[in-house]
Design an enzyme around this catalytic site. Structure first.
Site, PDB file in Angstrom:
ATOM      1  N   ASP A 225     -82.999 -11.264   3.092  1.00 15.36           N
ATOM      2  CA  ASP A 225     -81.691 -11.534   2.272  1.00 15.36           C
ATOM      3  C   ASP A 225     -81.770 -10.796   1.041  1.00 15.36           C
ATOM      4  OD1 ASP A 225     -79.498 -12.636   0.767  1.00 15.36           O
ATOM      5  OD2 ASP A 225     -80.527 -14.785   0.872  1.00 15.36           O
TER       6      ASP A 225
ATOM      7  N   LYS B  67     -76.831  -5.573  -7.531  1.00 17.37           N
ATOM      8  CA  LYS B  67     -76.381  -5.657  -6.083  1.00 17.37           C
ATOM      9  C   LYS B  67     -74.756  -5.414  -6.191  1.00 17.37           C
ATOM     10  CE  LYS B  67     -75.679  -8.458  -1.999  1.00 17.37           C
ATOM     11  NZ  LYS B  67     -76.296  -9.787  -1.203  1.00 17.37           N
TER      12      LYS B  67
ATOM     13  N   GLU C 102     -73.731 -11.668   5.944  1.00 20.23           N
ATOM     14  CA  GLU C 102     -74.565 -12.844   5.263  1.00 20.23           C
ATOM     15  C   GLU C 102     -74.175 -14.128   6.068  1.00 20.23           C
ATOM     16  OE1 GLU C 102     -74.373 -12.483   1.209  1.00 20.23           O
ATOM     17  OE2 GLU C 102     -75.494 -10.844   1.025  1.00 20.23           O
TER      18      GLU C 102
ATOM     19  N   ASP D 253     -69.767 -19.247   2.169  1.00 16.81           N
ATOM     20  CA  ASP D 253     -70.940 -18.590   1.356  1.00 16.81           C
ATOM     21  C   ASP D 253     -70.598 -18.197  -0.021  1.00 16.81           C
ATOM     22  OD1 ASP D 253     -72.989 -16.756   0.594  1.00 16.81           O
ATOM     23  OD2 ASP D 253     -73.111 -15.811   2.274  1.00 16.81           O
TER      24      ASP D 253
END
Ligand code: AMP
Length: 580
Positions: free
Chosen positions: A8, A70, A147, A170
């Site tokens: 992850d 990211k 994800e 999420d």
């Protein structure tokens, strides 16, 4: 056969896991932590620090540290730290390299293959950037996995025979994803996904920091430009305060003086109620993707059997309350929201490897975007450009391959330009250009010569486009790579070489560096008397490290550890990293 690891690669924290016969398991890092902060630093000796040590170092030397990169994956943005310029792919590559080293230390053998997760809402360029980051780290990326799908797999791994509809909510540090997953007869079928690539816990931290700075007469943007040390310190304090307010009703944030020192600063009180009021407008942005994901799955809220919470920001009571209000049921948090994505990636790694533990599991996913090309339209005599013509509709099950025919609009037209877009708007202007290429060699003739365009969307969510001139059967293939954004093949090879040259500290020294970073940060926070004592302890430890005398190192380390643990007690670290 070597193990494929599941990673992850998070905005704030990353984690690595693998599949055992008993299920997926997290692999600890060199500090014994289960999560590795996605922070990269270049220390004064030019060596790379990754994870908890870099995160501590960021507070005292923000100019030498990078985080949240990211968010810029696949963009042209670069980050300069310690005088060296990095792409977001380089920085992610360094985080991956560190996770790879953790796995290698754990297995005591080389690890070269990985499944890496990305937000479902990552586009083609961002996915390719993630594959490039893997290569920079020396990893072959066996699969890019969404994800929320990973989270559903982690939950579905056991009890997959139950039939139900799950909504995965999420909310991480920087992204929000929501997916509807149907579970039936050993199959996990993602029905739809939606999200936002720039919404997460970091926005809440920044909102809190802005209010705190404002309350001492410092507008956030101005402070960011002129007082970076103060802002770095306030952000760190606000991050801590925000997490604390998930458990307590009130706390304080210390705003340092202009020199970045906490000792000469002010204390600002903040309450949970206040924080909730400030972040409510930002949290409101979750509603549009939720509406869309339900509409695309052709379901109403009442049809959702179970809501799964993923991502650190779902620890906030306000977030849980909003989810409860939206779905009229208590959300699930059986698995640690920080670890569940890595665990699901490990199960997917087992599927890629045909591990017997996951023999009976089938997982299907969808493309979260509509993909198509730009077309012109004829209105009487007039031709208008810039229309988006979908070829693969969003939430189509992947892998998928679709073909559609287009015609030349002029007599003797021998070339057509193909512009590939992703998005939901009727006009290409409002969608994202993924790439373009020309199809040449169309035989001269009347208008209406046909060109067939095939889009293939693979399991990683990566697209390939192929155009065939129907009359001649000539085919032009195009993997969308020559985009202005994103790295070319040559650039990736150069990045691999450049990052290889960057040295890290030996693994067995990582604990020392973490301890030193933490002690340096604490030094700045303490009042005069204990800080003098701490200064002496740091000096002693550094001298011992220089001497390379194991006994002296052990003695000085113990004294420093004891002091730091005593004075830094309220700074609980959710990553579980420790120098002990
Ligand atoms: P992730 O990207 O899933 O690692 O999520 C990281 C985000 O979760 C960061 O913005 C953290 O500040 C946030 N977070 C972690 N723990 C908590 C907590 N107890 N309360 C509020 N936010 C948290």
């Amino acid at each position: 056969m070597d193990s494929i690891i599941g990673i992850d690669l998070g905005t704030t924290n990353s984690a690595v896991a693998y599949l055992t016969d008993d299920g997926p398991t997290i692999i600890p890092n060199a500090l014994g932590g289960r999560l590795t902060p996605s922070v990269v630093a270049l220390d004064e000796g030019g060596r790379v620090l990754v994870g908890a040590a870099a995160k501590e170092y960021q507070v005292v030397r923000p100019d030498r540290c990078a985080s949240l990169f990211k968010r810029w994956m696949g963009s042209d943005r670069t980050v300069t730290i310690g005088g060296k310029t990095f792409t977001p792919e380089d920085l992610s590559g360094l985080v991956l390299r560190s996770l790879k080293a953790d796995a290698e230390a754990f297995f005591q053998r080389p690890v070269t293959r990985a499944v890496i997760t990305v937000p479902a809402y990552f586009n083609d360029t961002q996915r390719k950037a993630t594959i490039a980051a893997g290569r920079i780290a020396g990893l072959t990326v066996e699969r890019i996995l969404n994800e929320p799908t990973a989270a559903a797999i982690a939950y579905g791994f056991q009890g997959v025979d139950e039939n139900k509809v799950i909504l995965v909510f999420d909310l991480g540090g920087g992204t929000f994803d929501v997916s509807v997953v149907e579970q039936f007869d050993g199959t996990l079928e993602v029905r739809s996904s939606a999200g936002e690539t720039a919404l997460g816990g970091e926005d809440f931290t920044r909102a809190l920091a802005a209010r705190v700075l404002e309350s001492v007469g410092l507008p956030f943007e101005r402070a960011e430009a002129t007082l970076p040390l103060v802002v770095a310190r306030v952000l760190q304090q606000c991050e801590r305060a925000k997490c604390q307010l998930s458990r307590e009703e009130s706390t304080t944030v210390r705003v340092p003086g202009a020199d970045g020192e906490l000792a000469g600063g002010k204390e600002v009180a903040v309450g949970r109620e206040q924080l909730q009021k400030w972040i409510a407008p930002i949290l409101g942005r979750i509603e549009t993707p939720i509406r869309r994901v339900l509409a695309d799955a052709r379901l109403t809220r009442e049809k959702i059997d179970e809501v799964i919470l993923v991502g650190g920001a779902t620890r906030m009571p306000l977030v849980v309350r909003r989810v409860r209000e939206l779905f009229g049921k208590e959300p699930h948090g059986r698995l640690n929201p920080d670890e569940v994505v890595a665990l699901g990636a490990a199960v997917q790694a087992g599927l890629v490897q045909r591990n017997a533990a996951v023999n009976d599991l089938v997982v299907t996913d969808v493309s979260p975007f509509t993909l198509g090309v730009e077309v012109s339209k004829e209105y009487g005599q007039e031709i208008q450009n810039g229309f988006f013509d979908p070829i693969i509709d969003r939430n189509t099950v992947i892998p998928v391959s679709r073909v559609k025919s287009y015609s030349t609009m002029q007599p003797n037209q021998t070339t057509i330009s193909i512009k590939v877009y992703q998005g939901e708007s009727r006009k290409t202007q409002e969608n994202l250009l993924l790439g373009e290429f020309d199809v040449t060699g169309i035989p001269p003739g009347p208008k209406g010569q046909e060109v067939a365009i095939r889009f293939t969307y693979d399991l990683n969510g990566v697209i390939e486009v192929e155009a065939t001139i129907v009359a001649t059967k000539k085919t032009v293939s195009h993997v969308i790579a020559r985009h202005a954004k994103g790295l070319s093949e040559a650039a990736i090879r150069k990045a691999v070489r450049d990052m290889e040259k960057l040295k890290t500290h030996p693994r067995d020294e990582e604990k020392n560096h973490y301890l030193l970073s933490r002690a340096e940060r604490l030094y700045k926070e303490l009042a005069a008397a204990p800080r003098r004592h701490l200064g002496a302890l740091i000096d002693g430890f550094e001298a011992a490290l220089e001497s390379r005398e194991p006994d002296a190192i052990g003695r000085h380390r113990e004294a420093l550890e004891y002091f730091v643990a005593e004075f830094d007690a309220d700074n609980d670290d959710p990553t579980g990293n420790s120098y002990e």
